[in-house]
Design a protein around this motif. Sequence first.
Motif, PDB file in Angstrom:
ATOM      1  N   GLU A 398       0.683  -1.202   0.068  1.00  0.00           N
ATOM      2  CA  GLU A 398       0.046   0.009   0.047  1.00  0.00           C
ATOM      3  C   GLU A 398       0.754   1.268   0.025  1.00  0.00           C
ATOM      4  OE1 GLU A 398       1.169  -0.379   4.446  1.00  0.00           O
ATOM      5  OE2 GLU A 398       0.544  -1.318   2.722  1.00  0.00           O
ATOM      6  N   ILE A 421       3.204  11.946  -9.075  1.00  0.00           N
ATOM      7  CA  ILE A 421       2.547  10.827  -8.615  1.00  0.00           C
ATOM      8  C   ILE A 421       2.694  10.859  -7.232  1.00  0.00           C
ATOM      9  CG2 ILE A 421       2.272   8.463  -8.568  1.00  0.00           C
ATOM     10  CD1 ILE A 421       3.453   8.251 -11.118  1.00  0.00           C
ATOM     11  N   PHE A 424      -2.865   8.399  -2.852  1.00  0.00           N
ATOM     12  CA  PHE A 424      -4.260   8.822  -3.094  1.00  0.00           C
ATOM     13  C   PHE A 424      -4.801   9.619  -1.912  1.00  0.00           C
ATOM     14  CE2 PHE A 424      -8.869   7.952  -2.837  1.00  0.00           C
ATOM     15  CZ  PHE A 424      -9.011   8.379  -4.202  1.00  0.00           C
ATOM     16  N   ILE A 439      -1.456  12.906  -9.755  1.00  0.00           N
ATOM     17  CA  ILE A 439      -2.009  11.593  -9.972  1.00  0.00           C
ATOM     18  C   ILE A 439      -2.011  10.602  -8.522  1.00  0.00           C
ATOM     19  CG2 ILE A 439      -2.163   9.458 -10.978  1.00  0.00           C
ATOM     20  CD1 ILE A 439      -0.885  10.560 -13.522  1.00  0.00           C
ATOM     21  N   VAL A 441      -2.393   7.651  -6.106  1.00  0.00           N
ATOM     22  CA  VAL A 441      -2.203   5.932  -6.158  1.00  0.00           C
ATOM     23  C   VAL A 441      -2.499   5.393  -4.769  1.00  0.00           C
ATOM     24  CG1 VAL A 441      -0.901   5.829  -8.282  1.00  0.00           C
ATOM     25  CG2 VAL A 441       0.265   6.517  -5.949  1.00  0.00           C
ATOM     26  N   LYS A 442      -3.019   4.237  -4.932  1.00  0.00           N
ATOM     27  CA  LYS A 442      -3.136   3.555  -3.565  1.00  0.00           C
ATOM     28  C   LYS A 442      -2.246   2.420  -3.306  1.00  0.00           C
ATOM     29  CE  LYS A 442      -8.256   4.513  -3.743  1.00  0.00           C
ATOM     30  NZ  LYS A 442      -9.651   3.831  -3.835  1.00  0.00           N
ATOM     31  N   ASN A 443      -1.674   1.822  -4.315  1.00  0.00           N
ATOM     32  CA  ASN A 443      -0.788   0.650  -3.951  1.00  0.00           C
ATOM     33  C   ASN A 443       0.452   0.479  -5.113  1.00  0.00           C
ATOM     34  OD1 ASN A 443      -1.992  -0.878  -6.293  1.00  0.00           O
ATOM     35  ND2 ASN A 443      -3.832  -1.076  -5.061  1.00  0.00           N
ATOM     36  N   TYR A 445       0.919  -1.657  -7.396  1.00  0.00           N
ATOM     37  CA  TYR A 445       0.388  -1.709  -8.735  1.00  0.00           C
ATOM     38  C   TYR A 445      -0.060  -0.583  -9.552  1.00  0.00           C
ATOM     39  CZ  TYR A 445      -0.254  -6.118  -5.916  1.00  0.00           C
ATOM     40  OH  TYR A 445       0.068  -7.142  -4.913  1.00  0.00           O
ATOM     41  N   GLU A 446      -0.716   0.352  -9.055  1.00  0.00           N
ATOM     42  CA  GLU A 446      -0.890   1.603  -9.740  1.00  0.00           C
ATOM     43  C   GLU A 446       0.026   2.340  -9.760  1.00  0.00           C
ATOM     44  OE1 GLU A 446      -4.145   3.531  -7.733  1.00  0.00           O
ATOM     45  OE2 GLU A 446      -5.587   1.902  -7.384  1.00  0.00           O
ATOM     46  N   VAL A 447       1.158   2.422  -8.902  1.00  0.00           N
ATOM     47  CA  VAL A 447       2.391   3.387  -9.183  1.00  0.00           C
ATOM     48  C   VAL A 447       2.964   2.600 -10.527  1.00  0.00           C
ATOM     49  CG1 VAL A 447       4.738   3.698  -8.405  1.00  0.00           C
ATOM     50  CG2 VAL A 447       2.714   3.685  -6.643  1.00  0.00           C
ATOM     51  N   GLU A 449       1.883   0.994 -12.874  1.00  0.00           N
ATOM     52  CA  GLU A 449       0.933   1.202 -14.169  1.00  0.00           C
ATOM     53  C   GLU A 449       1.208   2.461 -14.774  1.00  0.00           C
ATOM     54  OE1 GLU A 449      -1.571   0.469 -16.852  1.00  0.00           O
ATOM     55  OE2 GLU A 449      -1.099  -1.091 -15.631  1.00  0.00           O
ATOM     56  N   GLU A 450       1.322   3.470 -13.673  1.00  0.00           N
ATOM     57  CA  GLU A 450       1.389   4.846 -14.076  1.00  0.00           C
ATOM     58  C   GLU A 450       3.070   5.390 -14.754  1.00  0.00           C
ATOM     59  OE1 GLU A 450      -0.750   7.277 -14.637  1.00  0.00           O
ATOM     60  OE2 GLU A 450      -2.446   6.073 -13.601  1.00  0.00           O
TER      61      GLU A 450
END
Length: 454
Positions: A398, A421, A424, A439, A441-443, A445-447, A449-450
Motif C-alpha cells: 500500500e 504521482i 491517494f 495523480i 495512487v493507492k498501491n 501496482y497502480e504506481v 502502471e502509471e
Amino acid sequence: MAKVKTKFVCQECGYESPKWMGKCPECGVWNSLVEEFENEINKNYIATTTNILTPLTVDEIEVTEEERLKTGLDELDRVLGGGIVRGSLVLVGGDPGIGKSTLLLQVSKNLSLDGKRVFYISGEESEKQIKLRAQRLNVKGTNLFIVSETNLDIIERHIKNLKPDIVIVDSIQTMFKIDLQSAPGSVSQVRESTLTFMRIAKSLSIPIFIVGHVTKEGAIAGPRVLEHMVDTVLYFEGERHHTYRVIRAVKNRFGSTNEIGIFEMKGDGLKEVLNPSEVMLSGRPENVPGSAVVCSLEGTRPVLVEIQALTSATAFGMPRRMATGIDYNRVVLLMAVLEKRVGMQLQTFDAYINVVGGLKLDEPACDLGIVCAIASSFRNIPIDSKTVVIGELGLTGEVRGVNFIEKRILEAQKLGFERCIVPFENLKSIEDNLDINVIGVKNIYEVLEEVLGG
C-alpha cells in the motif's frame, strides 16, 4: 612528598579504571585506555565560594528576545535557526579537508565587515598560514583578531582583554589546560577545555564556535559528553573530491535539527547553493532506465533529487546489494516488497542504488522513487523525465500519505515537471489550481502502471 595518583581513561568513551585493561568494558574498544594523572579536588571549594546563586521561580526569571547575529551566509543562518545566539556554544565537525576552517573564516570576514569584533584562535596553524588562506578568501579588516595559541589560561586572558563579539576555536582537540597532566586531545583535556569555553560563553554572553575532529567512523572524536555540553552540533558533510558540501544540525537548542545548508566549494571559498533542486538535477539523463526523481523534505525546504538504480544478473550464488545515500536495510526491505507483491525475480540480480549529488535521504517519502528506479532498471523501461514520484510504501504494497505534500508539488512545478504521482489520501489536501498533473495512487501496482505502463 605525596604519592602521585594515576588512573586509566578510555579515549573513546571516557571510562575510568584504576588499572590498565586491553579492552574497555564500557565501549568495547581495544587499546584505548591511557594513563593519566589524577588531580586533587579542593573539598573546601563550596565552603569558600561567595558567588552561590539563589534559586528563582520560573515566573521570576526575566527573558527578552535577543537579536541574533547574522553570519552573512543564509544557508548557515538557516541551519542555526535564524542566526547566532549570543552566549551559545557551537560545535562544528567534519572530515579533514572538507572546508570547516574555510567556512568559519568566511563567517569571520562577514561579521568583521559588519562591525563585529571576531577573535579567531588556531591551535593547528600559525598566524602566517591563516593569513595566506585569508588572502585567498579576500579576508581583510581591523576587526578580525588572530592568535595561534593552545594554552587555555592565556586564551581566557585574551578573550577578557579583547571583549570580542564572537570567538572561533580551531580546534578543541589542540587546546590544553596546564593544570591537567594528560596530553592535548585526551578525554580529560577535551572535556575540561569545552567546560572552560562553555563557562566563558555563558558568563560573558559571547558566542563561541569550536571545531572538532572526527574519527574514521564519522563521529566527533573525544568523549560523547562533548556533544552533550554544547548548544549546537553541526556536521559538515560531503566528499572532499567533489564540489558540493552539506552542513547539517544534529543538535540545536535554538532551532530545528532538520534543516540543511548546501554549499559549493570554489577556488575563492564556499558559495551558497540557493536552489539545490536545480543543482541536484543538472546533467540528468533523459529516457534512460533506472532513473527516478523524488522530492525530499529537508527541514522546511523541499529538494528534488535523482535516484539511480542498476540491476544486473549476478555471477555468484548470493546477489550483491549496494546503497549510497540511502539506508541499506530500507533498500533491502523495498526490494522484498517488489519480489513478494509484484513478482519481480530480483533474487538473482545484483542491485546498486545511488542518490545523485551526495545527499543522504532518510525520510519514507522517497520509497516510491527507490522502487520505481529499481523496477525501471529491471524491466529496462525508462521513466518519463517530467515525472516526480512521492510516497511511502508499506510491506503489503500500500502507498501511505506523506506530510507537506503541497510544498513538494509546488517545488516540482517550479522546476518545470508536468506530472506528480502522490499517495491517494493526500489528494484531499491539494488545491485544484496547480499547473501540474497530480495523480493519486493507492498501491504499488497502480504506481508501476502509471510509471512504467504496467
